[in-house]
Design a protein around this motif. Structure first.
Motif, PDB file in Angstrom:
ATOM      1  N   ALA A 125       0.849  -1.196   0.000  1.00 52.32           N
ATOM      2  CA  ALA A 125       0.000   0.000   0.000  1.00 52.32           C
ATOM      3  C   ALA A 125       0.881   1.242   0.000  1.00 52.32           C
ATOM      4  O   ALA A 125       2.057   1.199   0.378  1.00 52.32           O
ATOM      5  CB  ALA A 125      -0.924   0.013   1.217  1.00 52.32           C
ATOM      6  N   SER A 179      -4.391   8.761   4.900  1.00 53.74           N
ATOM      7  CA  SER A 179      -5.219   7.706   4.328  1.00 53.74           C
ATOM      8  C   SER A 179      -4.363   6.829   3.433  1.00 53.74           C
ATOM      9  O   SER A 179      -3.257   7.199   3.043  1.00 53.74           O
ATOM     10  CB  SER A 179      -6.378   8.297   3.521  1.00 53.74           C
ATOM     11  N   THR A 205      -3.912   4.296  -0.051  1.00 54.12           N
ATOM     12  CA  THR A 205      -4.418   3.962  -1.377  1.00 54.12           C
ATOM     13  C   THR A 205      -5.096   2.590  -1.277  1.00 54.12           C
ATOM     14  O   THR A 205      -5.216   2.015  -0.197  1.00 54.12           O
ATOM     15  CB  THR A 205      -3.267   3.892  -2.384  1.00 54.12           C
ATOM     16  N   ASP A 206      -5.532   2.068  -2.387  1.00 51.95           N
ATOM     17  CA  ASP A 206      -6.077   0.710  -2.366  1.00 51.95           C
ATOM     18  C   ASP A 206      -4.994  -0.279  -1.939  1.00 51.95           C
ATOM     19  O   ASP A 206      -3.818  -0.157  -2.326  1.00 51.95           O
ATOM     20  CB  ASP A 206      -6.594   0.324  -3.757  1.00 51.95           C
ATOM     21  N   TYR A 207      -5.382  -1.261  -1.156  1.00 49.29           N
ATOM     22  CA  TYR A 207      -4.444  -2.289  -0.704  1.00 49.29           C
ATOM     23  C   TYR A 207      -4.304  -3.372  -1.774  1.00 49.29           C
ATOM     24  O   TYR A 207      -5.287  -3.774  -2.405  1.00 49.29           O
ATOM     25  CB  TYR A 207      -4.926  -2.917   0.601  1.00 49.29           C
ATOM     26  N   PHE A 221     -10.282  -4.658  -4.051  1.00 41.75           N
ATOM     27  CA  PHE A 221     -11.338  -3.652  -4.167  1.00 41.75           C
ATOM     28  C   PHE A 221     -12.407  -3.816  -3.084  1.00 41.75           C
ATOM     29  O   PHE A 221     -12.984  -2.849  -2.610  1.00 41.75           O
ATOM     30  CB  PHE A 221     -11.993  -3.726  -5.549  1.00 41.75           C
ATOM     31  N   ARG A 267     -12.072  -4.475  -0.145  1.00 44.06           N
ATOM     32  CA  ARG A 267     -11.623  -3.978   1.173  1.00 44.06           C
ATOM     33  C   ARG A 267     -11.659  -2.448   1.240  1.00 44.06           C
ATOM     34  O   ARG A 267     -11.376  -1.881   2.290  1.00 44.06           O
ATOM     35  CB  ARG A 267     -10.199  -4.449   1.468  1.00 44.06           C
ATOM     36  N   HIS A 268     -11.961  -1.801   0.102  1.00 44.89           N
ATOM     37  CA  HIS A 268     -11.878  -0.344   0.052  1.00 44.89           C
ATOM     38  C   HIS A 268     -13.162   0.305   0.585  1.00 44.89           C
ATOM     39  O   HIS A 268     -14.260   0.025   0.107  1.00 44.89           O
ATOM     40  CB  HIS A 268     -11.648   0.122  -1.391  1.00 44.89           C
TER      41      HIS A 268
END
Length: 496
Positions: A332, A409, A411-413, A421, A423-424
């Protein structure tokens, strides 16, 4: 003659690029070339009513607030017995107007030479033959867009180094200058594009008139001027820039002011601020309250504040943490946001770096916790802001008060190379905190107290900030597991 009293030196405004012959004619037809343009924007009051906010222009505000005067009288530019608090306009486009010159636009080097001559005339007009006044004379350069490149050419090009005028420049303030060139659709303006002198923003061309060997990046002052005394105001609003029928904004892209990319709008190592303003126009960066407040604090303020965040713990969402515990690879990157405003500010901030304006500080995990993987010797902690303040503006007591809005914050993991996606969660933060800072100057340094404004009123006395061997800091924690230290460094400004 009135006394030359630092830091109130003469100001020379250097306007930006005019593309077409009609734009040049419109420019030369005005005495102040844009420095006199104000704006009226709307904002909503506490009671729901919408009111107008009149920003009268940098020129008029400098006159009203700081006692500056223009250099004109009875229709003529004055050249003798001038006050040090005078404002001059570098009219380098006059030669491009057939009424005043030969109709040919000057090159950057020609405009820089005219700027050198103007500085000499200003010195003569302010100082005359008084040796002491001439010794103490300095000048400020304030420039928009291409005007900042003309200033840099004067300071950096070797042909001007033998003259004494570059050494008379005390500070430089640039609005939305393309210090690393202009890119459209991700491509630097071609060198062969001589139409309307647009190749002035090609890096190879820039390297020549800036006296740089490399054209890979041309945002270096090359040690020809102190970068700490060169301020860059960066615009982050492309939507309100309507030049070229809106094509400029579309081609420059979202991470820009509509013409200059955010990453290209500052010189290396210089203090900078980010404001949600476009390159020019009614919502432009020059005719803005944000621009003016940064300008006068940089020129006349007496305190500099740096803010840097040292990260200790970056938590993962529980589901992602379970994946990591199971031995899966988790990757991330992170956004760090910061908004700084002084007490009593209404409708403006000094700097605003946010994900919404695509100006947040971006860091990869390895830059923070595995610097050796990135070829770094130490962690690359986010440098959140540099702002200038003025103790003369204190109206109650002797304490400076300002606020800092912080957010961290992810970014996408990525789990095993695939974006998770599911988890976002939009708008989720690892940390969101508003901090009020109360800084009181003492004989032995600064006493800094702070309030976390989600817990207590910002006007309260607050807790004294702790110190360690690196200096003073504000401890930050969230219930999710984030922890870190907001380092504050306060130092005198405009003092010998």
């Amino acid at each position: 003659m009135s006394k030359i009293q630092a830091p109130y030196y003469p100001i020379i405004y250097v306007r930006g690029y005019a593309m077409t012959a009609s734009e040049v004619a419109a420019t030369t037809a005005t005495p102040y070339m844009g420095f006199n343009l104000g704006s009226t924007k709307l904002r909503q009051r506490w009671d729901g009513k919408v009111i107008r906010h009149y920003f009268e222009s940098p020129l008029i505000r400098l006159m009203k607030d700081w006692g500056y005067a223009d250099c004109y009288a009875e229709g003529l530019e004055q050249g003798e017995s001038l006050s040090p608090r005078s404002i001059f306009i570098h009219r380098y486009y006059d030669s491009a107007d057939e009424h005043f010159g030969d109709g040919q636009a000057p090159s950057i080097e020609d405009a820089a030479e005219e700027l050198r001559q103007l500085i000499a005339r200003v010195r003569d007009g302010v100082c005359g033959d008084d040796a002491q006044r001439r010794k103490s004379f300095r000048v400020y350069l304030v420039a928009h867009s291409m005007g900042g490149l003309i200033c840099r050419c004067l300071l950096q090009n070797s042909k001007f180094r033998r003259s004494e005028e570059p050494a008379l420049v005390d500070k430089v303030f640039t609005y939305a200058t393309p210090h690393n060139g202009i890119e459209m659709a991700g491509v630097n303006v071609p060198r062969f594009l001589g139409l309307w002198d647009m190749n002035n923003f090609n890096r190879s061309t820039m390297a020549k008139y800036l006296g740089l060997r490399s054209s890979t990046r041309v945002s270096s002052l090359n040690k020809r001027f102190d970068a700490e005394r060169f301020f860059c105001l960066v615009g982050t609003n492309p939507e309100d820039y309507d030049a070229a029928g809106g094509w400029s904004s579309r081609l420059a892209g979202i991470m820009s002011d509509g013409l200059v990319k955010i990453e290209n709008a500052a010189v290396d190592g210089a203090p900078r601020a980010f404001v949600y303003r476009s390159h020019s126009g009614p919502m432009g960066i020059v005719n803005s309250e944000e621009g003016y407040q940064n300008l006068v604090r940089f020129l006349f303020g007496d305190v500099r504040v740096n803010g840097q965040l040292e990260v200790e713990e970056l938590p993962l969402p529980p589901s992602v943490q379970r994946e990591k515990a199971a031995g899966r690879s988790v990757r991330a990157s992170y956004f760090f946001e910061a908004i700084v405003a002084p007490r009593a500010a209404t409708g403006y901030t000094l700097t605003e770096r946010t994900t919404a304006t695509h100006s947040a500080v971006f860091r990869r995990y390895d830059e923070l916790f595995k610097p050796e993987r990135e070829g770094l010797e130490s962690p690359r902690w986010p440098w959140l802001f540099t702002v200038f303040l003025d103790t003369a503006r204190i109206t109650i007591g002797r304490t400076l008060v300002f606020s800092i809005d912080l957010s961290v914050s992810a970014t996408d993991y990525q789990v095993d190379g695939l974006v998770a996606f599911n988890r976002h969660i939009p708008s989720e933060n690892l940390l969101r905190e508003s901090v009020s800072i109360r800084a009181t100057r003492r004989s032995d340094g600064w006493l800094i107290r702070y309030n976390l404004m989600d817990e207590s009123w910002g006007e309260n006395l607050g807790r004294e900030a702790p110190t360690d061997d690196q200096g003073v800091y504000i401890p930050l924690k969230s219930r999710k597991g984030f922890s870190g230290k907001l380092r504050l460094q306060m130092s005198p400004w405009n003092t010998d």
